[in-house]
Design an enzyme around this catalytic site. Structure first.
Site, mmCIF file in Angstrom:
data_model
loop_
_atom_site.group_PDB
_atom_site.id
_atom_site.type_symbol
_atom_site.label_atom_id
_atom_site.label_comp_id
_atom_site.label_asym_id
_atom_site.label_seq_id
_atom_site.Cartn_x
_atom_site.Cartn_y
_atom_site.Cartn_z
ATOM 1 N N SER A 124 11.306 -7.149 -9.735
ATOM 2 C CA SER A 124 11.321 -7.688 -8.376
ATOM 3 C C SER A 124 12.459 -8.674 -8.210
ATOM 4 C CB SER A 124 9.994 -8.406 -8.144
ATOM 5 O OG SER A 124 10.058 -9.196 -6.983
ATOM 6 N N TYR A 148 3.691 -15.133 -10.806
ATOM 7 C CA TYR A 148 3.963 -13.696 -10.612
ATOM 8 C C TYR A 148 5.388 -13.358 -11.037
ATOM 9 C CZ TYR A 148 5.484 -9.492 -8.159
ATOM 10 O OH TYR A 148 6.050 -8.283 -7.859
ATOM 11 N N LYS A 152 7.049 -10.971 -14.225
ATOM 12 C CA LYS A 152 8.082 -9.933 -14.107
ATOM 13 C C LYS A 152 9.242 -10.232 -15.056
ATOM 14 C CE LYS A 152 6.286 -7.190 -11.138
ATOM 15 N NZ LYS A 152 5.884 -5.859 -11.577
HETATM 16 N N1 LIG Z 1 5.351 -4.439 -2.687
HETATM 17 C C1 LIG Z 1 6.294 -5.332 -2.950
HETATM 18 O O1 LIG Z 1 6.676 -6.113 -2.080
HETATM 19 C C2 LIG Z 1 6.947 -5.381 -4.317
HETATM 20 C C3 LIG Z 1 8.188 -6.027 -4.462
HETATM 21 C C4 LIG Z 1 8.771 -6.072 -5.723
HETATM 22 C C5 LIG Z 1 8.135 -5.496 -6.824
HETATM 23 N N2 LIG Z 1 6.922 -4.899 -6.652
HETATM 24 C C6 LIG Z 1 6.249 -4.318 -7.821
HETATM 25 O O2 LIG Z 1 6.081 -2.931 -7.626
HETATM 26 C C7 LIG Z 1 4.885 -2.495 -8.254
HETATM 27 C C8 LIG Z 1 4.056 -1.719 -7.253
HETATM 28 O O3 LIG Z 1 3.770 -2.550 -6.137
HETATM 29 P P1 LIG Z 1 2.893 -2.060 -4.901
HETATM 30 O O4 LIG Z 1 3.362 -2.819 -3.725
HETATM 31 O O5 LIG Z 1 2.876 -0.589 -4.860
HETATM 32 O O6 LIG Z 1 1.484 -2.635 -5.327
HETATM 33 P P2 LIG Z 1 0.045 -1.929 -5.311
HETATM 34 O O7 LIG Z 1 -0.957 -2.989 -5.592
HETATM 35 O O8 LIG Z 1 -0.121 -1.124 -4.083
HETATM 36 O O9 LIG Z 1 0.157 -0.932 -6.553
HETATM 37 C C9 LIG Z 1 -0.056 -1.353 -7.880
HETATM 38 C C10 LIG Z 1 -1.011 -0.367 -8.519
HETATM 39 O O10 LIG Z 1 -1.226 -0.733 -9.867
HETATM 40 C C11 LIG Z 1 -2.603 -0.572 -10.173
HETATM 41 N N3 LIG Z 1 -2.878 -1.469 -11.295
HETATM 42 C C12 LIG Z 1 -2.760 -2.831 -11.322
HETATM 43 N N4 LIG Z 1 -3.076 -3.299 -12.543
HETATM 44 C C13 LIG Z 1 -3.409 -2.212 -13.306
HETATM 45 C C14 LIG Z 1 -3.811 -2.055 -14.654
HETATM 46 N N5 LIG Z 1 -3.990 -3.103 -15.468
HETATM 47 N N6 LIG Z 1 -4.063 -0.801 -15.115
HETATM 48 C C15 LIG Z 1 -3.904 0.274 -14.294
HETATM 49 N N7 LIG Z 1 -3.521 0.176 -13.012
HETATM 50 C C16 LIG Z 1 -3.272 -1.057 -12.515
HETATM 51 C C17 LIG Z 1 -3.333 -0.916 -8.885
HETATM 52 O O11 LIG Z 1 -4.627 -0.327 -8.786
HETATM 53 C C18 LIG Z 1 -2.390 -0.345 -7.834
HETATM 54 O O12 LIG Z 1 -2.705 0.989 -7.503
HETATM 55 C C19 LIG Z 1 4.184 -3.749 -8.776
HETATM 56 O O13 LIG Z 1 4.476 -3.864 -10.151
HETATM 57 C C20 LIG Z 1 4.838 -4.880 -7.997
HETATM 58 O O14 LIG Z 1 4.843 -6.071 -8.723
HETATM 59 C C21 LIG Z 1 6.332 -4.804 -5.424
#
Ligand SMILES: NC(=O)c1ccc[n+]([C@@H]2O[C@H](COP(=O)([O-])OP(=O)(O)OC[C@H]3O[C@@H](n4cnc5c(N)ncnc54)[C@H](O)[C@@H]3O)[C@@H](O)[C@H]2O)c1
Length: 337
Positions: A124, A148, A152
């Protein structure tokens, strides 16, 4: 390739699964469904007209995770699973370190056991913290400012150490800026639990009548209209970058890429664009700045273009249009399943 996507039932993961299937890859998903939806994956299969495999498993449960690697050979892993709410990470850091950092350690152990060495990690722009200069290049020293962001950064460091320990690993770190929008069909999109943490999801819920108004945190930043400026990237563009990142490219691993458009928009510009795309008024109130928020953050995405041949193609209007299509077709998100 057969690609295992952790967190594939989540917002970004589901769009990645669809891009992979459409590019001809086979997909295995591992998700504990803490924040992901089975229905999202059913819809991905319907859109792609191809099946994928779902293992409902937690990254920290080694035996369950191992089972997902025990079927057809996995060629690469895209690691999206993680907890991502900044305020929650401040309130409960142990949960974040256990889930995000320890979960990644277990994932890498299981990958090693099964001889899988290629991994693309969802990092991120949060790792940059309060960046002194914009646009933000990958050279800027990371300095995350909340738990958080530190999870990362720690994962990036552990993957860098792993790569140094054994050149057989093939690791790529993708630093997402601000994912927004939804698939153009409106059939998959962002379905946050509770109060949305990001601007687009909040605005979409105001537009559809689930929330009365948007709170804009501060209008006295040194930006043209005083509100914070961020680099929003269409989630389908973001997803397509993962397909590009699966092909080894560029310099020595771990390779690090910013994924953004390179252009920043203020909160009020997004509100205006969303009003135009949806035909709905978005009432808002200006409130205090949020501690830790910064004035401006946008990417220099040129390395991803040069080395992966990837760039974001969709503009702010398409992000708003597609977010609105998703939200208006699914006002309450996915049905419970
Ligand atoms: N959405 C944003 O703004 C953003 C920005 C930068 C980085 N990210 C990163 O991208 C990734 C996806 O983000 P997103 O927005 O799709 O979030 P999200 O919460 O929709 O998706 C994350 C998924 O991971 C699963 N999960 C979490 N912990 C788990 C575990 N221990 N075992 C198995 N499954 C697990 C959750 O059930 C969920 O389906 C994340 O790592 C997040 O940190 C997101």
């Amino acid at each position: 390739m057969r690609v295992l996507v952790t967190g594939g039932a989540g917002y970004i993961g589901s769009h990645i699964c669809l891009e992979l299937l459409e590019a001809g890859h086979d997909v295995t998903v591992v998700d504990n469904l803490a924040n992901g939806k089975r229905e999202a994956l059913r819809r991905v299969e319907a859109l792609a007209q191809r099946p994928l495999e779902l293992f409902t498993a937690d990254l920290n449960h080694k035996d369950d995770l191992s089972a997902a690697f025990s079927g057809p050979r996995i060629d690469a892993v895209i690691h999206c699973a993680g907890l991502k709410a900044v305020a929650e990470s401040v309130a409960d850091p142990l949960r974040y370190y256990a889930n995000n950092v320890a979960g990644t350690v277990t994932l890498c152990e299981v990958m090693r056991q099964h001889g899988v060495s290629r991994l693309v990690f969802s990092s991120s722009c949060t790792v940059y913290g309060d960046a002194a200069t914009v646009p933000i290049t990958e050279e800027l020293p990371p300095a995350p400012v909340n738990p958080y962001g530190r999870t990362k950064r720690m994962i990036e460091q552990l993957l860098t150490d792993l790569q140094a320990s054994d050149p057989a690993w093939d690791l790529t770190l993708l630093r997402y800026f601000n994912p927004a929008g939804a698939h153009a069909s409106g059939s998959i999109g962002e379905d946050p639990a509770g109060v949305p943490d990001n601007l687009f999801a909040f605005i979409a819920q105001v537009a559809v009548g689930r929330r009365p108004e948007l709170r804009v945190f501060g209008n006295d930043y040194p930006t043209p209209d005083g509100t914070g400026v961020r680099d929003y990237i269409h989630v389908v563009d973001l997803a397509s970058a993962h397909v590009s990142a699966l092909e080894p490219a560029g310099g020595p691993a771990p390779r690090v890429y910013n994924l953004g458009t390179g252009r920043g928009y203020s909160v009020l510009e997004v509100v205006e664009a969303f009003e135009r795309a949806s035909g709905r008024k978005i009432p808002y109130v200006i409130t205090e700045r949020r501690p830790g928020d910064i004035a401006r953050a946008y990417a220099d995405p040129s390395r991803a273009h040069a080395e992966l041949g990837w760039r974001a193609r969709r503009d702010l209007h398409e992000m708003c249009r597609d977010a609105w299509r998703w939200q208006s077709q699914n006002p309450d998100g996915y049905p419970d399943s």
